[in-house]
Structure formats: structure tokens, C-alpha cells
Scaffold this active site. Structure first.
Site, PDB file in Angstrom:
ATOM      1  N   LYS A 116      45.693  29.000  35.699  1.00 45.96           N
ATOM      2  CA  LYS A 116      44.917  27.765  35.619  1.00 45.96           C
ATOM      3  C   LYS A 116      45.812  26.622  36.045  1.00 45.96           C
ATOM      4  O   LYS A 116      47.045  26.722  35.972  1.00 45.96           O
ATOM      5  CB  LYS A 116      44.436  27.522  34.184  1.00 45.96           C
ATOM      6  CG  LYS A 116      43.226  26.636  34.081  1.00 45.96           C
ATOM      7  CD  LYS A 116      41.940  27.392  34.386  1.00 45.96           C
ATOM      8  CE  LYS A 116      40.714  26.527  34.265  1.00 45.96           C
ATOM      9  NZ  LYS A 116      39.489  27.326  34.282  1.00 45.96           N
TER      10      LYS A 116
HETATM   11  P1  NAD Z   1      31.899  19.612  35.465  1.00 42.02           P
HETATM   12  O1  NAD Z   1      32.967  18.615  35.569  1.00 42.02           O
HETATM   13  O2  NAD Z   1      31.074  19.951  36.651  1.00 42.02           O
HETATM   14  O3  NAD Z   1      30.881  19.196  34.291  1.00 42.02           O
HETATM   15  C1  NAD Z   1      31.286  18.912  32.983  1.00 42.02           C
HETATM   16  C2  NAD Z   1      30.088  18.329  32.238  1.00 42.02           C
HETATM   17  O4  NAD Z   1      30.464  18.067  30.880  1.00 42.02           O
HETATM   18  C3  NAD Z   1      29.623  16.983  32.826  1.00 42.02           C
HETATM   19  O5  NAD Z   1      28.209  16.914  32.738  1.00 42.02           O
HETATM   20  C4  NAD Z   1      30.258  15.975  31.884  1.00 42.02           C
HETATM   21  O6  NAD Z   1      29.565  14.737  31.843  1.00 42.02           O
HETATM   22  C5  NAD Z   1      30.146  16.721  30.570  1.00 42.02           C
HETATM   23  N1  NAD Z   1      31.066  16.218  29.553  1.00 42.02           N
HETATM   24  C6  NAD Z   1      32.338  15.820  29.706  1.00 42.02           C
HETATM   25  N2  NAD Z   1      32.832  15.379  28.547  1.00 42.02           N
HETATM   26  C7  NAD Z   1      31.830  15.522  27.642  1.00 42.02           C
HETATM   27  C8  NAD Z   1      31.713  15.230  26.270  1.00 42.02           C
HETATM   28  N3  NAD Z   1      32.733  14.680  25.594  1.00 42.02           N
HETATM   29  N4  NAD Z   1      30.554  15.534  25.653  1.00 42.02           N
HETATM   30  C9  NAD Z   1      29.530  16.060  26.335  1.00 42.02           C
HETATM   31  N5  NAD Z   1      29.574  16.351  27.648  1.00 42.02           N
HETATM   32  C10 NAD Z   1      30.710  16.067  28.280  1.00 42.02           C
HETATM   33  O7  NAD Z   1      32.597  20.926  34.855  1.00 42.02           O
HETATM   34  P2  NAD Z   1      32.086  22.419  34.909  1.00 42.02           P
HETATM   35  O8  NAD Z   1      32.692  23.066  36.093  1.00 42.02           O
HETATM   36  O9  NAD Z   1      30.620  22.467  34.685  1.00 42.02           O
HETATM   37  O10 NAD Z   1      32.846  23.019  33.640  1.00 42.02           O
HETATM   38  C11 NAD Z   1      32.332  22.911  32.324  1.00 42.02           C
HETATM   39  C12 NAD Z   1      33.017  23.954  31.444  1.00 42.02           C
HETATM   40  O11 NAD Z   1      32.770  25.254  31.997  1.00 42.02           O
HETATM   41  C13 NAD Z   1      34.539  23.833  31.334  1.00 42.02           C
HETATM   42  O12 NAD Z   1      34.915  24.300  30.062  1.00 42.02           O
HETATM   43  C14 NAD Z   1      35.032  24.802  32.399  1.00 42.02           C
HETATM   44  O13 NAD Z   1      36.339  25.261  32.142  1.00 42.02           O
HETATM   45  C15 NAD Z   1      34.022  25.903  32.249  1.00 42.02           C
HETATM   46  N6  NAD Z   1      33.877  26.802  33.402  1.00 42.02           N
HETATM   47  C16 NAD Z   1      33.554  26.322  34.642  1.00 42.02           C
HETATM   48  C17 NAD Z   1      33.398  27.213  35.693  1.00 42.02           C
HETATM   49  C18 NAD Z   1      32.962  26.773  37.061  1.00 42.02           C
HETATM   50  O14 NAD Z   1      32.722  27.656  37.912  1.00 42.02           O
HETATM   51  N7  NAD Z   1      32.806  25.493  37.330  1.00 42.02           N
HETATM   52  C19 NAD Z   1      33.594  28.590  35.485  1.00 42.02           C
HETATM   53  C20 NAD Z   1      33.912  29.040  34.202  1.00 42.02           C
HETATM   54  C21 NAD Z   1      34.039  28.130  33.169  1.00 42.02           C
END
Ligand code: NAD
Length: 431
Positions: A116
């Protein structure tokens, strides 16, 4: 036995890393045949890189940023994991996320280790040109650490396909030829895979359907109420897929707060709103929805809760008030171990992150394979293969859970850690 490990590696006050280490300890308690030294080897990161680097801003000033890349384990293959841009990034958080990547890749049987990376930055406060400068300089700082056979970054919180395009271009310019397979989650026109953008959210819903099936919940989707925290890549794609399948999405939220309508939200309209908004948030959405806080949203009466924003959202303090009967973790680490204990005691099923959000890394793997073979699949093929991988992993986890009499998280970790352990034993310790 732990021997000679730097105290800074072992001691952590970071709650996310504490969660990852506690989950590991819980799982290895069921793997008593593994030698102690092997368990210690699996527990700690293999190598870590911290960098501080300058970025030219639009007003010609220069700002210094800090970033990290951690390779947790590389026994099964090159390491794989996202790059996060957030003000909350820390070395310990990256260590935790890298560790989860090791278990996630092993759980879905990908030939990858876990890694990561992250930069301490608020991407929403940067212009596109500043983000490009930051990404290119960060890539060149970690360039010795990455490569199509070494370590392959992907998007995570705060990064996206464009970020990957800049990383791929910077790497390619440095080596002198195009290397699409150095990153995944790229735009389609430079070697990305169809379906990668939607893959994590779609995988979350595949796992939700499996869990509902196994719970014997045979109600029509329109009578099943779903709540989703986070409306970024994972949350909004999960919402769209669930909406398309006819589920009643009663609440979603992002960093600006929650939006609730017991009759069901108009997800396509909300996604279009976010696309149009300058900061890509729901701020100012005036559709048919009542406002609420993120804390209130988590505690709404519903059938399925999908935390898809960030770590540490459900703890021992709010877990007693959670009303969902099923939680599917879209985010990494949204439930702390003491939160897990409360949910388990209350009989609430949790489909753990390393299974529920593994759709992203699975299609990343498909993208890497397609790039190396220079032969690209259509979207149906990607989704068909994705579903097959996730359902197989889900069934394995359920079998392990029944065998040991444990919850799905512990079962997923047992399965994954044991795979990496057995591969390590087969390879032996060098020299
Ligand atoms: P992103 O940046 O696209 O979206 C994050 C979302 O969370 C946004 O809508 C943001 O406004 C919201 N957010 C941020 N802080 C917040 C808070 N305090 N309270 C409520 N909402 C809040 O990120 P993502 O890629 O969707 O990732 C989200 C989670 O999923 C993370 O934990 C990431 O590690 C995990 N993840 C992502 C992927 C991927 O393919 N993108 C894969 C596996 C896991």
C-alpha cells in the site's frame, strides 16, 4: 519469537494498525501448527519506503509533501495495493492497509503479495496541474520500489484512473518504453480493463447477495433496505449495482453528511450530481431526501449496512445501536475488533473487507493479465470471472468458519494467512 525487530515497527498507537494486528492475532490462534518464527515473519512488513519531496504549486511556490510505500509480503508474487491521498495517511495506516492487501490477495487466490502507499495531502485542495506534479514526483521517488514484476499500485481513497495514468507515464518515461502493467485502474484507452472502475462496488454486491442467500432471506430486493456510507468509487458503484438489481437504497452519505429517504433514493440522479459538482461530493444535493449525520446513518433501521468510506466507523460504542442484520464492508477496516465483538454477540453477520471489497484487486489482476498478454476481454467476461472468483472465495470462508466455529472475518483471515504461510514453508527461508 520476536527477535531484534525495531521497536518503532512493533509499537503503534494508530487505531487502524492496531485493528489489523489484533485481527491477525485472533486468526493465527487457530493456526497452531505454524512455527512461531513464521508467524512473526507474516505479521510484520517486509520493507518500507518513506519519502519527502517538493512539488511546484500553481502560484510558483514549492511545498514539501511526505509519502510512503510499504511491501507487507511478497511470497505469493509481486506486491499489489492502492495509493491513497488523504490528510490522515501515516506510515502505520499504510502498514495496516498493506497487511490487509496480503490477506486479500491470498484469499481470492491471486499470485500477489500485499502493498500500500499514500501521500499526506488533501487532493480536493489541489488543482489538476498540482495533482499531476505531485503524482509524478511521488512516482519518481518510489520508482525503485515499483514495477510490473515488483509492486503494482492501483487507485484508493483520493486517487483515480487519472492518477494511475500519470504514474504509468512517469514510470514509462523513466525506463524509456511504455509499461502499462506497472499500475492497474488505468483509463481504458491506455490499457485499463473494462469493469475495473465498477469492480469493487460490484464485488461488494456479489458478496451481499451471497450473504443474503446464505441467511435464507428470500424477500424481493425492493423490500430489502440498504444503507451505504461513502459515495466515492466503492460506495457509489455498490449503490448503483444494488439499485439496478432493484434493492431499496434508503440512505447514502459522503464526507458532507447523509441523505435519507425510506421510499428509496434516486441513485443515478445522485451520481450524476456528484459528477457535476466541482468537489465531487453530494454537498448541495436537493433531491427527495432528508439530511442526517454520518453517525445517525450508521444506526438507521435497515437490512444491509455497507460502510464504504473509511476505517474505524463502527466501534464498541456505536455497535450496540446498529440495526442492520447484515454488514458488508466496502471500506478497509471500518469495524474495530471491539466493535466486531459486540456485533458477533448480537448475531449480526459481517462480511469482512478482505472478502467483500476484493473485487477491485481481482479485476486489477485481470487488467494486469490482459496488459501482459496484450489481449483484452469484454465487460461480460470480466464480470463473469469476477463473480466466479468471489463466490468461490466466499464459499471457502464459510467452510472455514463452520470448521473452526468462528465469524466470517476470522475465517477469512485464517484462510488467507494459512495460504501465505504454506507457500512460505514450501519456498523455505532464504538462505
Ligand atoms: P473515494 O475517495 O472514491 O471515496 C471515499 C468516500 O468516502 C467519498 O464519498 C468521501 O466523501 C467519503 N468520506 C470521506 N470521509 C468521510 C467521513 N468522515 N464520513 C463519511 N464519508 C466520508 O474512495 P474509495 O476508493 O471509494 O475507497 C473507500 C474505501 O474503500 C477505502 O477504505 C478504501 O481503502 C476501500 N477500497 C477501495 C477500493 C477501490 O478499488 N477504490 C478497493 C478496495 C477497498
Amino acid at each position: 519469537m520476536v527477535a531484534n525487530l525495531a521497536p518503532s515497527v512493533r509499537a503503534t498507537s494508530d487505531p487502524t494498525y492496531q485493528t489489523a494486528l489484533q485481527q491477525f492475532d485472533r486468526a493465527v490462534a487457530y493456526l497452531r501448527d505454524l512455527p512461531d518464527g513464521l508467524i512473526e515473519f507474516l505479521k510484520w512488513p517486509r520493507r518500507e519506503l518513506s519519502v519527502n519531496f517538493p512539488v511546484r504549486m500553481d502560484d510558483s511556490s514549492v511545498k514539501i509533501f511526505s509519502g510512503y510505500r510499504v511491501h507487507h509480503n511478497t511470497v505469493l508474487g509481486p506486491s499489489k495495493g492502492g495509493i491513497r491521498y488523504s490528510l490522515h495517511v501515516s506510515l502505520d495506516e499504510v502498514r495496516a492497509l498493506a497487511m490487509w492487501m496480503s490477506w486479500k490477495c491470498a484469499l481470492v487466490n491471486l499470485p500477489y503479495g500485499g502493498a500500500k502507499g499514500g501521500v499526506i495531502v488533501d487532493p480536493k485542495a489541489m488543482s489538476v496541474a498540482e495533482l499531476a506534479n505531485l503524482t509524478r514526483r511521488f512516482t519518481s521517488e518510489i520508482i525503485l520500489f515499483i514495477g510490473p514484476n515488483i509492486d503494482i499500485p492501483a487507485p484508493d481513497m483520493g486517487t483515480n484512473a487519472q492518477t494511475m495514468a500519470w504514474m504509468m507515464d512517469t514510470y514509462s518515461m523513466t525506463v524509456g518504453y511504455s509499461v502499462p502493467a506497472v499500475v492497474t485502474g488505468k483509463p481504458i484507452n491506455i490499457g485499463g480493463s473494462l469493469g475495473r472502475e465498477e469492480a469493487t462496488g460490484r464485488g461488494v454486491i456479489v458478496c451481499m447477495l451471497e450473504a443474503l442467500r446464505q441467511q435464507g432471506l428470500h424477500r424481493s430486493p425492493k423490500d430489502i433496505n440498504v444503507v451505504i456510507q461513502g459515495f466515492g468509487n466503492v460506495g457509489s458503484n455498490a449503490a448503483q449495482r444494488a439499485y439496478d438489481l432493484g434493492f431499496n437504497i434508503i440512505a447514502v452519505s459522503d464526507v458532507t453528511g447523509g441523505y435519507f429517504n425510506p421510499k428509496g433514493l434516486n441513485i443515478p440522479e445522485m451520481r450524476a450530481f456528484v459528477q457535476r459538482s466541482a468537489k465531487r461530493t453530494l454537498q448541495g444535493y436537493v433531491g427527495d431526501a432528508e439530511r442526517m449525520s454520518n453517525a445517525e446513518l450508521l444506526e438507521l433501521p435497515c437490512d444491509v449496512l455497507i460502510p464504504a468510506a473509511m476505517e474505524g466507523q463502527i466501534t464498541a460504542s456505536n455497535a450496540p445501536r446498529i440495526q442492520a442484520s447484515l454488514i458488508v464492508e466496502g471500506a478497509n477496516g471500518p469495524i474495530t475488533p471491539d466493535g466486531d465483538d459486540v456485533l458477533n454477540d448480537r448475531g449480526i453477520t459481517v462480511v469482512p473487507d478482505i472478502l467483500a471489497n476484493a473485487g477491485g484487486v481481482t479485476v486489477s489482476y485481470f487488467e494486469w493479465v490482459q496488459g501482459l498478454q496484450e489481449y483484452f476481454w469484454d465487460e461480460d467476461e470480466v464480470y463473469r470471472r469476477l463473480e466466479r472468483v468471489l463466490i468461490k472465495a466466499y464459499d471457502n470462508v464459510v467452510t472455514t468458519a463452520e470448521h473452526h466455529g468462528v465469524d466470517l472475518r476470522t475465517a477469512a483471515q485464517i484462510t488467507a494467512i494459512n495460504r501465505v504461510a504454506q507457500a512460505t514453508l514450501t519456498r523455505g527461508f532464504y538462505p
